[in-house]
Motif scaffolding. Structure first.
Motif, short mmCIF file in Angstrom:
data_model
loop_
_atom_site.label_atom_id
_atom_site.label_comp_id
_atom_site.label_asym_id
_atom_site.label_seq_id
_atom_site.Cartn_x
_atom_site.Cartn_y
_atom_site.Cartn_z
N LEU A 33 -19.02 -10.18 -6.97
CA LEU A 33 -18.05 -9.11 -6.83
C LEU A 33 -18.17 -8.06 -7.92
O LEU A 33 -18.36 -8.38 -9.09
CB LEU A 33 -16.62 -9.67 -6.85
N SER A 34 -18.04 -6.81 -7.53
CA SER A 34 -17.94 -5.72 -8.48
C SER A 34 -16.65 -5.85 -9.28
O SER A 34 -15.60 -6.19 -8.72
CB SER A 34 -17.95 -4.38 -7.73
N PRO A 35 -16.69 -5.60 -10.60
CA PRO A 35 -15.46 -5.64 -11.39
C PRO A 35 -14.38 -4.71 -10.83
O PRO A 35 -13.19 -5.03 -10.87
CB PRO A 35 -15.92 -5.18 -12.78
N ALA A 36 -14.82 -3.57 -10.28
CA ALA A 36 -13.85 -2.63 -9.71
C ALA A 36 -13.16 -3.22 -8.50
O ALA A 36 -11.96 -2.97 -8.27
CB ALA A 36 -14.56 -1.33 -9.34
N VAL A 37 -13.89 -4.01 -7.72
CA VAL A 37 -13.30 -4.65 -6.54
C VAL A 37 -12.30 -5.72 -6.97
O VAL A 37 -11.20 -5.83 -6.41
CB VAL A 37 -14.40 -5.25 -5.64
N LYS A 38 -12.66 -6.52 -7.95
CA LYS A 38 -11.73 -7.54 -8.46
C LYS A 38 -10.43 -6.89 -8.95
O LYS A 38 -9.33 -7.37 -8.67
CB LYS A 38 -12.38 -8.32 -9.61
N GLU A 39 -10.58 -5.80 -9.68
CA GLU A 39 -9.41 -5.10 -10.23
C GLU A 39 -8.53 -4.56 -9.10
O GLU A 39 -7.31 -4.66 -9.14
CB GLU A 39 -9.87 -3.97 -11.15
N ALA A 40 -9.18 -3.97 -8.08
CA ALA A 40 -8.42 -3.39 -6.97
C ALA A 40 -7.66 -4.46 -6.20
O ALA A 40 -6.49 -4.28 -5.84
CB ALA A 40 -9.37 -2.64 -6.04
N MET A 41 -8.31 -5.60 -5.95
CA MET A 41 -7.63 -6.66 -5.19
C MET A 41 -6.48 -7.26 -5.99
O MET A 41 -5.43 -7.57 -5.44
CB MET A 41 -8.64 -7.72 -4.77
N THR A 42 -6.69 -7.41 -7.30
CA THR A 42 -5.63 -7.94 -8.15
C THR A 42 -4.44 -6.99 -8.19
O THR A 42 -3.27 -7.40 -8.08
CB THR A 42 -6.15 -8.18 -9.58
N ALA A 43 -4.75 -5.69 -8.31
CA ALA A 43 -3.70 -4.69 -8.40
C ALA A 43 -2.88 -4.58 -7.12
O ALA A 43 -1.69 -4.24 -7.16
CB ALA A 43 -4.30 -3.33 -8.75
N HIS A 44 -3.50 -4.88 -5.99
CA HIS A 44 -2.83 -4.67 -4.69
C HIS A 44 -2.47 -5.97 -3.98
O HIS A 44 -2.14 -5.93 -2.79
CB HIS A 44 -3.70 -3.80 -3.80
N ILE A 45 -2.53 -7.09 -4.69
CA ILE A 45 -2.22 -8.36 -4.04
C ILE A 45 -0.81 -8.37 -3.46
O ILE A 45 -0.54 -8.95 -2.40
CB ILE A 45 -2.42 -9.55 -5.02
N GLY A 46 0.09 -7.66 -4.11
CA GLY A 46 1.46 -7.59 -3.62
C GLY A 46 1.60 -6.82 -2.32
O GLY A 46 2.61 -6.97 -1.61
N ASP A 47 0.62 -6.01 -1.99
CA ASP A 47 0.69 -5.20 -0.78
C ASP A 47 0.43 -5.99 0.50
O ASP A 47 0.56 -5.44 1.60
CB ASP A 47 -0.32 -4.04 -0.86
N VAL A 48 0.06 -7.26 0.36
CA VAL A 48 -0.15 -8.05 1.57
C VAL A 48 1.16 -8.32 2.31
O VAL A 48 1.14 -8.81 3.44
CB VAL A 48 -0.87 -9.39 1.28
N VAL A 49 2.29 -7.95 1.72
CA VAL A 49 3.57 -8.08 2.44
C VAL A 49 3.73 -6.96 3.46
O VAL A 49 4.68 -6.98 4.25
CB VAL A 49 4.76 -8.09 1.46
N HIS A 50 2.83 -5.96 3.41
CA HIS A 50 2.89 -4.84 4.35
C HIS A 50 1.75 -4.94 5.36
O HIS A 50 0.69 -5.53 5.08
CB HIS A 50 2.76 -3.51 3.61
N TYR A 51 1.94 -4.35 6.53
CA TYR A 51 0.85 -4.23 7.47
C TYR A 51 -0.22 -3.30 6.91
O TYR A 51 0.09 -2.35 6.18
CB TYR A 51 1.34 -3.66 8.81
N PRO A 52 -1.48 -3.53 7.25
CA PRO A 52 -2.53 -2.61 6.81
C PRO A 52 -2.38 -1.24 7.49
O PRO A 52 -1.75 -1.14 8.56
CB PRO A 52 -3.82 -3.28 7.29
N ASP A 53 -2.95 -0.23 6.87
CA ASP A 53 -3.01 1.09 7.51
C ASP A 53 -3.84 0.96 8.78
O ASP A 53 -5.04 0.66 8.73
CB ASP A 53 -3.67 2.09 6.55
N PRO A 54 -3.26 1.14 9.96
CA PRO A 54 -4.02 0.94 11.20
C PRO A 54 -5.16 1.94 11.36
O PRO A 54 -6.15 1.64 12.05
CB PRO A 54 -2.96 1.12 12.29
N LYS A 55 -5.05 3.09 10.72
CA LYS A 55 -6.12 4.09 10.80
C LYS A 55 -7.16 3.91 9.69
O LYS A 55 -8.24 4.51 9.77
CB LYS A 55 -5.53 5.50 10.72
N GLY A 56 -6.83 3.12 8.68
CA GLY A 56 -7.76 2.95 7.56
C GLY A 56 -8.17 4.27 6.94
O GLY A 56 -9.33 4.47 6.59
N THR A 57 -7.21 5.17 6.79
CA THR A 57 -7.52 6.55 6.40
C THR A 57 -8.27 6.65 5.09
O THR A 57 -9.32 7.31 5.00
CB THR A 57 -6.22 7.37 6.33
N ALA A 58 -7.76 6.01 4.04
CA ALA A 58 -8.41 6.11 2.73
C ALA A 58 -9.81 5.52 2.76
O ALA A 58 -10.75 6.09 2.17
CB ALA A 58 -7.56 5.40 1.68
#
Length: 388
Positions: A33-58
């Motif tokens: 894993l890229s360190p940037a990917v690890k950091e992003a997943m750690t930072a957003h782990i709390g967002d799994v309580v939400h549905y994903p963006d269905p359009k995947g815009t970002a």
């Protein structure tokens, strides 16, 4: 029994006593894993309580910037494999042509969509090169042709010019072309090979790519396809609205922005790929095909030793990819991933040791009055012999 659509080794099975799995059967970036990917997943782990963006815009915007394509031409997948099934389910081709050997999910997806499958056999004596004349003649006769570029497991590379010419003819004849570019990210430059930009303006061309191989995300699942906005709309209507989860979307954006990781990955794979290739070439009784990305194909001239060799390596905790269930390959073919320098060194050393010992065992058994079947059975359990 050989299972037709079985993939590589299963790391979830218990390893041999005192060993841990060293998986050379899966073609994943050895940097992990890229360190940037690890950091992003750690930072957003709390967002799994939400549905994903269905359009995947970002994520689609990040992909469009990274690959130079219109975000509106991008469709996201839960890994690249999902997109093969999505295409087959949406457009229902009646007959699909697949150059073989190739990734088994091409055929599995086609059959799941109700298609009949034809094979175009690549030849080892020609380094598994694509027979462009044969593929051109198939246009109009089949509804779809699936091409891996580079092809798995042979490493065959197709030039963009060749693919563009085939796609242009296929469009006139009513045949779709799917190009799987899942491993192109490992090349120092892919511009001479990729047709991703062409696909965004050609209905009959669909390019599929994986982020799981290059960014070491197979357990997270992430891929994308490039097609026209019209065809993308048709396929969107046949998939799960939330097929790409929250963490995968954030991980993808982070991965695409990590240029340092990308450069380091390409340097490592290029250097270690050649090292592994040369080491295998120096071993007696192996025919080795030159790699272009993060895996290489080789053949054991003594075909009857392939099964006991794979078993012996497994006894040391090393998993390799038997190619016995690839259409067009015999059980003597083995595919090996490119891993870290330390892993590759261990693999080369153990492989040489096991080959030497198997050949010694073969000489002993040849001197006994044993049937071929019994000899092979004994050699399959070679780890029980003291000198193995």
């Amino acid at each position: 029994m050989i299972k037709r659509f079985e993939h590589g080794g299963n790391i979830y099975e218990a390893p041999p006593p005192g060993k841990v799995w060293l998986d050379f059967s899966a073609n994943i970036n050895p940097l992990g894993l890229s360190p940037a990917v690890k950091e992003a997943m750690t930072a957003h782990i709390g967002d799994v309580v939400h549905y994903p963006d269905p359009k995947g815009t970002a994520l689609r915007e990040a992909l469009g910037k990274a690959y130079g394509v219109n975000p509106d031409a991008l469709i996201l997948g839960n890994g690249a494999a999902e997109l093969f099934y999505l295409y087959m389910h949406t457009f229902r081709p009646r007959r699909v042509l697949i150059p073989v050997p190739s990734f088994s999910e091409y055929e599995r997806a086609a059959r799941a969509g109700g298609a009949a499958v034809d094979y175009c056999h690549l030849q080892a004596k020609e380094n598994f090169a694509y027979p462009w004349d044969t593929l051109r003649r198939a246009c109009g006769r089949v509804d779809c042709i699936v091409i891996g570029n580079p092809n798995n497991p042979t490493g065959t590379l197709a030039l963009a010019d060749e693919l563009e010419a085939l796609a242009a003819l296929a469009a006139r004849k009513g045949t779709d072309i799917i190009v799987d570019e899942s491993f192109l990210d490992f090349l120092p430059s892919e511009e001479a090979y990729s047709v991703r930009r062409l696909a965004q303006n050609m209905d009959s061309l669909f390019v599929i790519r994986s982020l799981t191989k290059f960014y070491a995300l197979p357990g997270l699942r992430l891929g994308f396809g490039v097609t026209t906005p019209f065809r993308r709309g048709l396929m969107e209507g046949h998939k799960d609205v939330w097929n790409v989860n929250v963490l995968a979307q954030y991980a993808g954006v982070a991965a695409l922005g990590d240029g340092e990781y990308q450069d380091a990955s390409r340097r490592l794979v290029a250097a270690e790929g050649i090292h592994l290739y040369e080491a295998l070439q120096n071993m007696a009784g192996l025919e080795v095909f030159r790699p272009c990305v993060n895996f290489l194909l080789w053949r054991l001239v003594e075909e009857h030793l392939a099964e006991p060799l794979i078993a012996a390596l497994r006894g040391e905790g090393i998993l390799v990819r038997s190619c016995a269930n690839y259409v067009g390959l015999s059980p003597s073919y083995i595919r090996t991933a490119v891993r870290s320098p330390l892993d590759n060194k261990s693999f080369i050393q153990i492989l040489q040791e096991k080959l030497t010992n198997l050949r010694k065992l073969q000489k002993i058994l040849n001197g006994r009055h044993l049937s071929i079947r019994i000899r092979l059975k004994l050699m399959s359990f070679c780890d029980f012999f003291l000198f193995l």
